[in-house]
Design a protein around this motif. Sequence first.
Motif, PDB file in Angstrom:
ATOM      1  N   TYR A   1      -3.429   5.197  15.716  1.00  0.00           N
ATOM      2  CA  TYR A   1      -3.050   6.116  16.790  1.00  0.00           C
ATOM      3  C   TYR A   1      -1.702   6.783  16.479  1.00  0.00           C
ATOM      4  CZ  TYR A   1      -1.893   7.687  21.503  1.00  0.00           C
ATOM      5  OH  TYR A   1      -1.537   8.452  22.579  1.00  0.00           O
ATOM      6  N   ALA A   2      -0.740   5.959  16.054  1.00  0.00           N
ATOM      7  CA  ALA A   2       0.617   6.475  15.811  1.00  0.00           C
ATOM      8  C   ALA A   2       0.616   7.451  14.623  1.00  0.00           C
ATOM      9  CB  ALA A   2       1.562   5.309  15.527  1.00  0.00           C
ATOM     10  N   LEU A   3      -0.163   7.138  13.610  1.00  0.00           N
ATOM     11  CA  LEU A   3      -0.238   8.024  12.441  1.00  0.00           C
ATOM     12  C   LEU A   3      -0.812   9.373  12.860  1.00  0.00           C
ATOM     13  CD1 LEU A   3       0.545   7.528   9.509  1.00  0.00           C
ATOM     14  CD2 LEU A   3      -1.804   6.798   9.049  1.00  0.00           C
ATOM     15  N   GLY A   4      -1.866   9.319  13.651  1.00  0.00           N
ATOM     16  CA  GLY A   4      -2.486  10.559  14.128  1.00  0.00           C
ATOM     17  C   GLY A   4      -1.460  11.422  14.864  1.00  0.00           C
ATOM     18  N   ARG A   5      -0.683  10.814  15.726  1.00  0.00           N
ATOM     19  CA  ARG A   5       0.297  11.593  16.510  1.00  0.00           C
ATOM     20  C   ARG A   5       1.439  12.087  15.631  1.00  0.00           C
ATOM     21  NH1 ARG A   5       1.721   9.155  22.241  1.00  0.00           N
ATOM     22  NH2 ARG A   5       3.094  10.937  22.051  1.00  0.00           N
ATOM     23  N   ALA A   6       1.912  11.218  14.715  1.00  0.00           N
ATOM     24  CA  ALA A   6       3.067  11.603  13.890  1.00  0.00           C
ATOM     25  C   ALA A   6       2.716  12.701  12.891  1.00  0.00           C
ATOM     26  CB  ALA A   6       3.598  10.380  13.146  1.00  0.00           C
TER      27      ALA A   6
ATOM     28  N   VAL B   1       7.275   1.157   9.116  1.00  0.00           N
ATOM     29  CA  VAL B   1       6.871   1.249   7.710  1.00  0.00           C
ATOM     30  C   VAL B   1       8.070   1.810   6.949  1.00  0.00           C
ATOM     31  CG1 VAL B   1       4.377   1.547   8.074  1.00  0.00           C
ATOM     32  CG2 VAL B   1       5.889   3.510   8.228  1.00  0.00           C
ATOM     33  N   GLY B   2       7.941   1.980   5.641  1.00  0.00           N
ATOM     34  CA  GLY B   2       9.055   2.526   4.867  1.00  0.00           C
ATOM     35  C   GLY B   2       8.641   3.788   4.139  1.00  0.00           C
ATOM     36  N   LEU B   3       9.611   4.642   3.839  1.00  0.00           N
ATOM     37  CA  LEU B   3       9.333   5.809   2.996  1.00  0.00           C
ATOM     38  C   LEU B   3      10.169   5.648   1.735  1.00  0.00           C
ATOM     39  CD1 LEU B   3       7.734   8.535   3.163  1.00  0.00           C
ATOM     40  CD2 LEU B   3       9.889   9.596   3.813  1.00  0.00           C
ATOM     41  N   ARG B   4       9.536   5.608   0.585  1.00  0.00           N
ATOM     42  CA  ARG B   4      10.259   5.484  -0.688  1.00  0.00           C
ATOM     43  C   ARG B   4       9.840   6.659  -1.552  1.00  0.00           C
ATOM     44  NH1 ARG B   4      12.341   2.748   2.349  1.00  0.00           N
ATOM     45  NH2 ARG B   4      13.079   0.594   2.222  1.00  0.00           N
ATOM     46  N   GLY B   5      10.784   7.564  -1.801  1.00  0.00           N
ATOM     47  CA  GLY B   5      10.424   8.813  -2.470  1.00  0.00           C
ATOM     48  C   GLY B   5       9.440   9.557  -1.585  1.00  0.00           C
TER      49      GLY B   5
ATOM     50  N   LEU C   1       0.857  -1.188   0.000  1.00  0.00           N
ATOM     51  CA  LEU C   1       0.000   0.000   0.000  1.00  0.00           C
ATOM     52  C   LEU C   1       0.893   1.238   0.000  1.00  0.00           C
ATOM     53  CD1 LEU C   1      -3.029   0.812   0.349  1.00  0.00           C
ATOM     54  CD2 LEU C   1      -2.560   0.939   2.808  1.00  0.00           C
ATOM     55  N   GLY C   2       0.793   2.027  -1.073  1.00  0.00           N
ATOM     56  CA  GLY C   2       1.558   3.275  -1.119  1.00  0.00           C
ATOM     57  C   GLY C   2       0.649   4.417  -0.697  1.00  0.00           C
ATOM     58  N   LEU C   3       1.095   5.196   0.281  1.00  0.00           N
ATOM     59  CA  LEU C   3       0.261   6.299   0.785  1.00  0.00           C
ATOM     60  C   LEU C   3       0.956   7.625   0.521  1.00  0.00           C
ATOM     61  CD1 LEU C   3      -0.659   4.685   4.231  1.00  0.00           C
ATOM     62  CD2 LEU C   3      -2.176   4.905   2.218  1.00  0.00           C
ATOM     63  N   VAL C   4       0.203   8.592   0.048  1.00  0.00           N
ATOM     64  CA  VAL C   4       0.784   9.926  -0.133  1.00  0.00           C
ATOM     65  C   VAL C   4      -0.040  10.955   0.642  1.00  0.00           C
ATOM     66  CG1 VAL C   4       1.949   9.557  -2.350  1.00  0.00           C
ATOM     67  CG2 VAL C   4      -0.446  10.198  -2.339  1.00  0.00           C
ATOM     68  N   ALA C   5       0.670  11.998   1.086  1.00  0.00           N
ATOM     69  CA  ALA C   5       0.009  13.094   1.801  1.00  0.00           C
ATOM     70  C   ALA C   5      -0.043  14.272   0.845  1.00  0.00           C
ATOM     71  CB  ALA C   5       0.803  13.461   3.041  1.00  0.00           C
ATOM     72  N   PRO C   6      -1.212  14.902   0.688  1.00  0.00           N
ATOM     73  CA  PRO C   6      -1.327  16.008  -0.278  1.00  0.00           C
ATOM     74  C   PRO C   6      -0.234  17.071  -0.091  1.00  0.00           C
ATOM     75  CG  PRO C   6      -3.482  15.427   0.608  1.00  0.00           C
ATOM     76  CD  PRO C   6      -2.475  14.587   1.346  1.00  0.00           C
ATOM     77  N   GLY C   7       0.105  17.399   1.134  1.00  0.00           N
ATOM     78  CA  GLY C   7       1.134  18.425   1.344  1.00  0.00           C
ATOM     79  C   GLY C   7       2.513  17.834   1.604  1.00  0.00           C
ATOM     80  N   GLY C   8       2.699  16.554   1.394  1.00  0.00           N
ATOM     81  CA  GLY C   8       3.986  15.887   1.696  1.00  0.00           C
ATOM     82  C   GLY C   8       4.031  15.460   3.162  1.00  0.00           C
ATOM     83  N   PHE C   9       4.961  14.567   3.464  1.00  0.00           N
ATOM     84  CA  PHE C   9       5.089  14.060   4.841  1.00  0.00           C
ATOM     85  C   PHE C   9       6.136  14.875   5.614  1.00  0.00           C
ATOM     86  CE2 PHE C   9       3.538  10.110   2.756  1.00  0.00           C
ATOM     87  CZ  PHE C   9       2.441   9.893   3.578  1.00  0.00           C
ATOM     88  N   PRO C  10       5.954  14.990   6.927  1.00  0.00           N
ATOM     89  CA  PRO C  10       7.024  15.630   7.718  1.00  0.00           C
ATOM     90  C   PRO C  10       8.313  14.803   7.622  1.00  0.00           C
ATOM     91  CG  PRO C  10       5.243  14.756   9.141  1.00  0.00           C
ATOM     92  CD  PRO C  10       4.815  14.544   7.724  1.00  0.00           C
ATOM     93  N   ASP C  11       9.463  15.466   7.683  1.00  0.00           N
ATOM     94  CA  ASP C  11      10.756  14.783   7.527  1.00  0.00           C
ATOM     95  C   ASP C  11      10.967  13.672   8.552  1.00  0.00           C
ATOM     96  OD1 ASP C  11      11.386  16.331   5.440  1.00  0.00           O
ATOM     97  OD2 ASP C  11      12.647  17.748   6.572  1.00  0.00           O
ATOM     98  N   ASP C  12      10.399  13.897   9.741  1.00  0.00           N
ATOM     99  CA  ASP C  12      10.673  12.937  10.820  1.00  0.00           C
ATOM    100  C   ASP C  12       9.553  11.898  10.978  1.00  0.00           C
ATOM    101  OD1 ASP C  12       8.737  14.627  11.685  1.00  0.00           O
ATOM    102  OD2 ASP C  12       9.704  15.187  13.575  1.00  0.00           O
ATOM    103  N   LEU C  13       8.789  11.680   9.920  1.00  0.00           N
ATOM    104  CA  LEU C  13       7.642  10.767  10.037  1.00  0.00           C
ATOM    105  C   LEU C  13       8.087   9.351  10.447  1.00  0.00           C
ATOM    106  CD1 LEU C  13       4.553  10.285   9.557  1.00  0.00           C
ATOM    107  CD2 LEU C  13       5.200   9.437   7.297  1.00  0.00           C
ATOM    108  N   ILE C  14       9.096   8.818   9.756  1.00  0.00           N
ATOM    109  CA  ILE C  14       9.471   7.416  10.003  1.00  0.00           C
ATOM    110  C   ILE C  14       9.996   7.235  11.432  1.00  0.00           C
ATOM    111  CG2 ILE C  14      11.021   5.534   9.238  1.00  0.00           C
ATOM    112  CD1 ILE C  14       8.624   6.013   7.387  1.00  0.00           C
ATOM    113  N   PRO C  15      10.952   8.080  11.880  1.00  0.00           N
ATOM    114  CA  PRO C  15      11.380   7.912  13.280  1.00  0.00           C
ATOM    115  C   PRO C  15      10.253   8.134  14.286  1.00  0.00           C
ATOM    116  CG  PRO C  15      12.531   9.760  12.222  1.00  0.00           C
ATOM    117  CD  PRO C  15      11.785   9.022  11.152  1.00  0.00           C
ATOM    118  N   LYS C  16       9.340   9.033  13.962  1.00  0.00           N
ATOM    119  CA  LYS C  16       8.220   9.265  14.899  1.00  0.00           C
ATOM    120  C   LYS C  16       7.335   8.030  14.998  1.00  0.00           C
ATOM    121  CE  LYS C  16       7.050  14.079  15.508  1.00  0.00           C
ATOM    122  NZ  LYS C  16       6.296  15.198  14.985  1.00  0.00           N
ATOM    123  N   LEU C  17       7.086   7.401  13.854  1.00  0.00           N
ATOM    124  CA  LEU C  17       6.268   6.185  13.881  1.00  0.00           C
ATOM    125  C   LEU C  17       7.033   5.054  14.578  1.00  0.00           C
ATOM    126  CD1 LEU C  17       4.692   6.262  10.289  1.00  0.00           C
ATOM    127  CD2 LEU C  17       3.501   6.612  12.464  1.00  0.00           C
TER     128      LEU C  17
END
Length: 382
Positions: free
Chosen positions: A375-380, A350-354, A327-343
């Motif tokens: 829950y984690a997505l909401g917080r991150a 999960v992974g971030l590719r591009g 499942l590839g997920l995109v955020a309309p405004g892009g993801f915060p840089d620290d998304l992966i460590p926050k999760l």
Amino acid sequence: MPVGPLPCLRSLFAIPDDVCYLNTAYMSALLESVRRAGETAVGLKSQPWHVSSEHWFERVERARALFAQLIGASPNDVALAPSASYGIGTAAKNVALTAGQTVVLMQDQFPSAVYPWRRKAAEAGGAVITVPRPADHDWTPPLLDAIDARCRVVSVPACHWSDGALIDLHALSARAREVGAQLVLDLSQSAGATPLDLETIDPDWICAPSYKWLLGPYSAGFLYVAPRHHSGVPLEENWIARAGSEDFSRLVDYIDDYREGARRYDVGERSNFILLPMLIAGLEQLLDWGVERVAETLRRINVNLAAIAARHGLHALSPELRSPHILGLVAPGGFPDDLIPKLAAQSVHVGLRGDTLRVAPHVHVSDSDLQRFDYALGRALA
Ligand SMILES: Cc1ncc(COP(=O)(O)O)c(C=O)c1O
């Protein structure tokens, strides 16, 4: 007939209750059966006087046969190859390419399936044609357009590794055949997770390392070779791939013949005493479940994950354009840089590719994993 999903099989893995692991596309969590097989195998190497012809020759045939069964091939068509790059390198060595001819690839393919073709094209005076990522995420029409009379190779996966976007291999195979091009498949991200219609697609070469969806160890895997390429040239000339190599007393009676079928392409030291039992245990489990059921299970989990992600404003490809297991997920405004460590800090992996958040579950995913993800997505993202 449609198959039903598997129940949650978390107890077969060593994943702590509070860890939500959704990164099989990076590497799968080991089944406990695979770990035990590896541990027992390490013990064998401690006592080499127990190493027998079963370990040198029979286990490798068992692994070959299991993978063949998984993809609907004959064991004769399967070589042991430790990585995707080894498999694609072997294919590239055996494809005839001349000046002006082309190799068709997709934008942002995994590098193991790109570098061998760049070298091949450069040496032959040919060209790599890279099909740009289509705005509508439907890769098949632009890929078909790129396959013309100059094309000698189409080297693609069954789905894009970054976001799971599907490629119609039936359509590509038919077009490749029309122009006389070889079809080389990198199934690193789908073998074991989604069924393959080998007979109709009839690819020339398939690489499939084991550490992702084949639930096996790192540095082990397979290369499928269509019978029409069984008399090609291997990447290396190892002794055990030669006919008669089981007679250790006559190894210096050098022989030009190889073992039967695709065995000539086996990697050196393919009898790897530690990795083979692990490879076999993973394949046995997958065959017991059935790839169709695995795919259906992962499809349902991803439908739920996509619904959760949608509540957080993330978009996924529509189900007809994506493979069921990634499942590839995109955020309309892009993801915060620290998304992966926050999760990860909340034990969601999960992974971030591009620009894509890549979510890749397996049969260990439970309802509480879904809640943790939510829950984690909401917080991150807050
Ligand atoms: C599509 C694809 N191919 C190949 C690989 C691995 O390549 P190799 O086995 O050469 O390390 C990966 C790893 O992420 C991948 O996603």
